[in-house]
Design an enzyme around this catalytic site. Structure first.
Site, short mmCIF file in Angstrom:
data_model
loop_
_atom_site.label_atom_id
_atom_site.label_comp_id
_atom_site.label_asym_id
_atom_site.label_seq_id
_atom_site.Cartn_x
_atom_site.Cartn_y
_atom_site.Cartn_z
N GLU A 38 3.95 5.48 -6.54
CA GLU A 38 3.83 5.48 -5.07
C GLU A 38 4.80 4.49 -4.42
O GLU A 38 5.03 3.39 -4.95
CB GLU A 38 2.40 5.11 -4.70
CG GLU A 38 2.12 5.05 -3.21
CD GLU A 38 0.71 4.57 -2.88
OE1 GLU A 38 0.29 4.76 -1.72
OE2 GLU A 38 0.04 4.00 -3.77
N LYS A 93 0.23 11.52 2.32
CA LYS A 93 -1.04 10.93 1.92
C LYS A 93 -2.11 11.13 2.98
O LYS A 93 -1.93 10.77 4.15
CB LYS A 93 -0.84 9.44 1.65
CG LYS A 93 -2.04 8.73 1.01
CD LYS A 93 -1.67 7.29 0.66
CE LYS A 93 -2.77 6.60 -0.11
NZ LYS A 93 -2.38 5.21 -0.48
N CYS A 99 -2.76 7.76 -4.87
CA CYS A 99 -3.54 6.52 -4.98
C CYS A 99 -4.98 6.66 -4.46
O CYS A 99 -5.82 7.27 -5.11
CB CYS A 99 -2.77 5.40 -4.28
SG CYS A 99 -3.19 3.74 -4.87
#
Length: 260
Positions: A40, A109, A143
């Site tokens: 990431e 995200k 994540c």
């Protein structure tokens, strides 16, 4: 599917240094893999307060960079995520490229992590996390997304065989990282390919421990904390075998899951 997870340290707020590091590591890893995976925010790290000046406008610089590497080596690259600046804000965006250098997928995200102030500097996305690698269905998340099993399940019910996870997961919650990844593999009967970063920044120490997990929940490969390239193989035919043995997807009852 031969995999190489590039678990590297990220130079805080220095995209040019990170491009050089990633190019060298991709050149090394590609000899033993079909699919390469990055972590990431690998271009900038969590230098969130400076993203307006160091993020990539529409991701164009990084797209050209990864496209060239993918085409040169004729590999798939799940290019972690980057800070992508747009007219509507800065997004934490996953990029996926094919072996002809073609952009296959972008995913922003969806869940922003308040403990690291992401919501103050980033804009949340609402795109699908699903894509294909050749004729194989996959999904890719970033994540904090792995703490939302209902989000991941909505993707995995469409015959996805692999869940890619890219992260900067802190060392303080390493136990959560491992437990959540194992759970996502077991409950979705899929491979989980999770690439975390190594090293530290001015405010955080990161866990490393990139992992490749099989559809029974077995750990196929796991890195330690240090920077490394983690190699492993996913035998994707095993996904259908596991799903036929314990038919979780056939036994779902979504009509009773929305309880008010």
């Amino acid at each position: 599917m031969k995999l190489a997870l590039i678990q590297h340290d990220i130079v805080f707020g220095d995209p040019e240094a990170n491009y050089r590091t990633v190019e060298a590591l991709v050149n090394e890893a590609q000899e033993n893999a079909d699919v390469l995976v990055l972590p990431e925010l690998w271009t900038t790290g969590y230098d969130l307060s400076r993203l307006e000046s160091i993020s990539d406008a529409e991701g164009e610089t990084t797209k050209r960079f990864i496209s060239r590497l993918a085409k040169t080596h004729q590999k798939y690259i799940v290019a972690g995520s980057i800070a992508k600046q747009t007219e509507t804000g800065v997004y934490n965006t996953m990029l996926v490229f094919g072996p002809a250098g073609e952009l296959l997928h972008e995913y922003d995200k969806a869940h922003l992590f308040r403990l690291m102030d992401e919501e103050k500097f980033l804009t949340q996305g609402d795109k699908s996390a699903s894509f294909s690698i050749g004729n194989k269905r996959a999904a890719g998340v970033i994540c904090y997304d792995i703490r939302f099993p209902e989000f991941i399940r909505t993707h995995m019910i469409h015959d996805q065989q692999v869940l890619f996870v890219v992260a900067e997961w802190p060392k303080a919650r390493l136990d959560h990282w491992r437990a959540l990844l194992l759970s996502r593999a077991i409950e979705n009967q899929c491979y989980v390919v999770a690439c975390n970063r190594a090293g530290s920044d001015p405010a955080n120490e990161f866990a490393g421990h990139s992992m490749i997990i099989g559809p029974w929940g077995e750990v196929i490969a796991e890195a330690g904390e240090e920077a490394t390239i983690l190699y492993g193989e996913a035998v994707l035919d095993q996904v259908d075998d596991v799903r036929s043995r314990i038919p979780v997807f056939q036994d779902r009852r979504p009509s009773i899951y929305d309880v008010t």
